[in-house]
Scaffold this motif. Structure first.
Motif, PDB file in Angstrom:
ATOM      1  N   PRO A 112      28.153 -35.834   3.921  1.00  0.00           N
ATOM      2  CA  PRO A 112      26.869 -35.206   3.599  1.00  0.00           C
ATOM      3  C   PRO A 112      26.604 -34.996   2.103  1.00  0.00           C
ATOM      4  N   MET A 113      27.627 -35.060   1.263  1.00  0.00           N
ATOM      5  CA  MET A 113      27.396 -34.738  -0.150  1.00  0.00           C
ATOM      6  C   MET A 113      26.754 -35.918  -0.875  1.00  0.00           C
ATOM      7  N   PRO A 114      25.957 -35.654  -1.925  1.00  0.00           N
ATOM      8  CA  PRO A 114      25.238 -36.743  -2.593  1.00  0.00           C
ATOM      9  C   PRO A 114      26.128 -37.587  -3.501  1.00  0.00           C
ATOM     10  N   PHE A 115      25.768 -38.871  -3.568  1.00  0.00           N
ATOM     11  CA  PHE A 115      26.326 -39.795  -4.546  1.00  0.00           C
ATOM     12  C   PHE A 115      25.345 -39.880  -5.718  1.00  0.00           C
ATOM     13  N   VAL A 116      25.860 -40.038  -6.925  1.00  0.00           N
ATOM     14  CA  VAL A 116      25.009 -40.142  -8.118  1.00  0.00           C
ATOM     15  C   VAL A 116      24.996 -41.595  -8.581  1.00  0.00           C
ATOM     16  N   GLN A 117      23.818 -42.199  -8.575  1.00  0.00           N
ATOM     17  CA  GLN A 117      23.681 -43.592  -9.006  1.00  0.00           C
ATOM     18  C   GLN A 117      24.159 -43.742 -10.447  1.00  0.00           C
ATOM     19  N   GLY A 118      24.905 -44.788 -10.710  1.00  0.00           N
ATOM     20  CA  GLY A 118      25.471 -44.997 -12.046  1.00  0.00           C
ATOM     21  C   GLY A 118      26.920 -44.557 -12.132  1.00  0.00           C
ATOM     22  N   SER A 119      27.416 -43.956 -11.032  1.00  0.00           N
ATOM     23  CA  SER A 119      28.857 -43.686 -10.962  1.00  0.00           C
ATOM     24  C   SER A 119      29.569 -44.982 -10.590  1.00  0.00           C
ATOM     25  N   VAL A 120      30.824 -45.101 -11.005  1.00  0.00           N
ATOM     26  CA  VAL A 120      31.557 -46.342 -10.767  1.00  0.00           C
ATOM     27  C   VAL A 120      32.601 -46.211  -9.657  1.00  0.00           C
ATOM     28  N   ALA A 121      32.830 -44.986  -9.203  1.00  0.00           N
ATOM     29  CA  ALA A 121      33.773 -44.784  -8.099  1.00  0.00           C
ATOM     30  C   ALA A 121      33.471 -43.455  -7.445  1.00  0.00           C
ATOM     31  N   CYS A 122      33.995 -43.288  -6.260  1.00  0.00           N
ATOM     32  CA  CYS A 122      33.721 -42.098  -5.447  1.00  0.00           C
ATOM     33  C   CYS A 122      34.877 -41.910  -4.481  1.00  0.00           C
ATOM     34  N   ALA A 123      35.365 -40.691  -4.375  1.00  0.00           N
ATOM     35  CA  ALA A 123      36.394 -40.387  -3.380  1.00  0.00           C
ATOM     36  C   ALA A 123      36.065 -39.051  -2.732  1.00  0.00           C
ATOM     37  N   VAL A 124      36.200 -38.993  -1.422  1.00  0.00           N
ATOM     38  CA  VAL A 124      35.953 -37.753  -0.685  1.00  0.00           C
ATOM     39  C   VAL A 124      37.297 -37.107  -0.362  1.00  0.00           C
ATOM     40  N   PHE A 125      37.368 -35.797  -0.591  1.00  0.00           N
ATOM     41  CA  PHE A 125      38.604 -35.042  -0.365  1.00  0.00           C
ATOM     42  C   PHE A 125      38.350 -33.901   0.631  1.00  0.00           C
ATOM     43  N   ARG A 126      39.315 -33.730   1.526  1.00  0.00           N
ATOM     44  CA  ARG A 126      39.343 -32.567   2.403  1.00  0.00           C
ATOM     45  C   ARG A 126      40.175 -31.488   1.716  1.00  0.00           C
ATOM     46  N   VAL A 127      39.635 -30.285   1.612  1.00  0.00           N
ATOM     47  CA  VAL A 127      40.337 -29.200   0.924  1.00  0.00           C
ATOM     48  C   VAL A 127      41.600 -28.819   1.692  1.00  0.00           C
ATOM     49  N   LEU A 128      42.717 -28.755   0.983  1.00  0.00           N
ATOM     50  CA  LEU A 128      43.944 -28.193   1.542  1.00  0.00           C
ATOM     51  C   LEU A 128      43.967 -26.720   1.116  1.00  0.00           C
ATOM     52  N   SER A 129      43.758 -25.847   2.048  1.00  0.00           N
ATOM     53  CA  SER A 129      43.533 -24.444   1.707  1.00  0.00           C
ATOM     54  C   SER A 129      44.728 -23.839   0.973  1.00  0.00           C
ATOM     55  N   GLU A 130      44.469 -23.346  -0.221  1.00  0.00           N
ATOM     56  CA  GLU A 130      45.492 -22.675  -1.028  1.00  0.00           C
ATOM     57  C   GLU A 130      44.827 -21.470  -1.685  1.00  0.00           C
ATOM     58  N   PRO A 131      44.654 -20.386  -0.906  1.00  0.00           N
ATOM     59  CA  PRO A 131      43.863 -19.244  -1.391  1.00  0.00           C
ATOM     60  C   PRO A 131      44.335 -18.679  -2.732  1.00  0.00           C
ATOM     61  N   HIS A 132      45.640 -18.643  -2.962  1.00  0.00           N
ATOM     62  CA  HIS A 132      46.123 -18.079  -4.227  1.00  0.00           C
ATOM     63  C   HIS A 132      45.666 -18.931  -5.410  1.00  0.00           C
ATOM     64  N   ASN A 133      45.812 -20.252  -5.314  1.00  0.00           N
ATOM     65  CA  ASN A 133      45.379 -21.125  -6.412  1.00  0.00           C
ATOM     66  C   ASN A 133      43.871 -21.024  -6.639  1.00  0.00           C
ATOM     67  N   GLU A 134      43.134 -20.969  -5.544  1.00  0.00           N
ATOM     68  CA  GLU A 134      41.671 -20.919  -5.651  1.00  0.00           C
ATOM     69  C   GLU A 134      41.235 -19.614  -6.308  1.00  0.00           C
ATOM     70  N   SER A 135      41.901 -18.535  -5.937  1.00  0.00           N
ATOM     71  CA  SER A 135      41.517 -17.223  -6.454  1.00  0.00           C
ATOM     72  C   SER A 135      42.028 -16.995  -7.879  1.00  0.00           C
ATOM     73  N   ALA A 136      43.290 -17.300  -8.117  1.00  0.00           N
ATOM     74  CA  ALA A 136      43.903 -16.979  -9.413  1.00  0.00           C
ATOM     75  C   ALA A 136      43.544 -17.987 -10.495  1.00  0.00           C
ATOM     76  N   TYR A 137      43.377 -19.254 -10.120  1.00  0.00           N
ATOM     77  CA  TYR A 137      43.210 -20.312 -11.129  1.00  0.00           C
ATOM     78  C   TYR A 137      41.929 -21.139 -10.952  1.00  0.00           C
ATOM     79  N   ASP A 138      41.124 -20.828  -9.926  1.00  0.00           N
ATOM     80  CA  ASP A 138      39.938 -21.650  -9.619  1.00  0.00           C
ATOM     81  C   ASP A 138      40.338 -23.106  -9.354  1.00  0.00           C
ATOM     82  N   LEU A 139      41.547 -23.282  -8.861  1.00  0.00           N
ATOM     83  CA  LEU A 139      42.123 -24.612  -8.652  1.00  0.00           C
ATOM     84  C   LEU A 139      42.050 -24.995  -7.179  1.00  0.00           C
ATOM     85  N   PHE A 140      41.398 -26.107  -6.897  1.00  0.00           N
ATOM     86  CA  PHE A 140      41.287 -26.613  -5.526  1.00  0.00           C
ATOM     87  C   PHE A 140      42.138 -27.875  -5.396  1.00  0.00           C
TER      88      PHE A 140
END
Lengths: 189, 189
Positions: A112-140
């Motif tokens: 469902p997420m948009p692609f931006v024309q003029g990009s040269v590659a695209c990869a879709v990722f499923r989030v591996l839930s890591e609440p501490h990293n997401e909360s403490a470091y904004d790291l997904f």
């Protein structure tokens, strides 16, 4: 993503090995957003995993959290202005940010997420839930579920910018309005 | 690090924003190792934090774990061969790996890990202990405690490769013996 070719999941990390600046794309229940992120990086080979830093202030973040998916696109040099514009406005303030950015959007096949024309590659990722990293470091952390690339610059697991238009070179952000494009290939025998 | 200039800790992330391939340097009790890592990435602005992926099989890893510190260097294109060599041997098998790599080493001012001549920047990080990330993902998080750059390519928080020798361009790894050097500056007004 017209004419893009599928990239095998065991080669998808090579899309991100160059360290290019990405566009993070996400969608949930009809809402979507795209933001640039220089802080995206491979994390594992096979299956390909990647990290991306998405601050709590970004509208994109709630879409990632609610949907459990994000896409990383690699904008080509031809859309450097649109890439910067997508980082200069927030959908928290500007509801038609995507339109105003001047970028053109299309669909990512099967997602469902948009692609931006003029990009040269695209990869879709499923989030591996890591609440501490997401909360403490904004790291997904995400695990790649599908990837594609423009065959003018990437085929069979290898980049070949030198045979393509300059507009298809990856962008590498510094600060302000300053980027570098990827340059010359160096092969060590 | 002869003639290197100090980089302020609030600008150090800009050394890594380009997504260049790094050399990870670490030392403990007289033992040292250096390995290339394409999977290094900024994590925070100020103080600058960064992530780096270091597999359990690498000799460098135990030096990081025991000392609590690592340095990330940015090898210039002039030492692409040495950079590849530092990743083609392991100190687990080859005790004189550093000598055999053909690289030249000197000291990082005030720190025990080696600097590699021909690198264009260097930042020392203190490990922020995150046992789950280290164990599950081989992902280390560090907070920058000191940084330096070659003023021929980086001054006042900005890169300027275009006025320097090609040998000082950052390297961006793909796979095998293939790298790209960073290319042309693009400024968006």
């Amino acid at each position: 993503m017209h004419n893009f070719e599928s990239v095998s999941l065991d080669k998808a990390y090579r899309l991100f090995n160059l360290g290019a600046t990405t566009l993070v794309s996400a969608a949930h229940e009809g809402q979507s957003d795209v933001m640039p992120a220089a802080w995206a990086c491979p994390l594992d080979l096979s299956p390909c995993k990647a990290t991306v830093v998405v601050d709590k202030s970004h509208y994109t973040r709630q879409l990632i959290e609610k949907s459990g998916f994000f896409a990383l696109l690699l904008p080509g040099a031809g859309i450097v202005r649109e890439t910067l514009a997508l980082g200069s406005m927030s959908r928290n303030d500007v509801d038609d940010k995507l339109t105003r950015s001047g970028a053109e959007f299309s669909n990512i096949e099967g997602y469902p997420m948009p692609f931006v024309q003029g990009s040269v590659a695209c990869a879709v990722f499923r989030v591996l839930s890591e609440p501490h990293n997401e909360s403490a470091y904004d790291l997904f952390i995400g695990e790649c579920v599908a990837a594609w690339a423009d065959p003018r610059v990437f085929t069979n697991g290898h980049w070949h910018f030198e045979s393509a238009p300059e507009a298809l070179r990856t962008l590498h952000y510094v600060a302000g309005g300053t980027f570098y494009a990827i340059g010359e290939k160096i092969e060590v025998a």
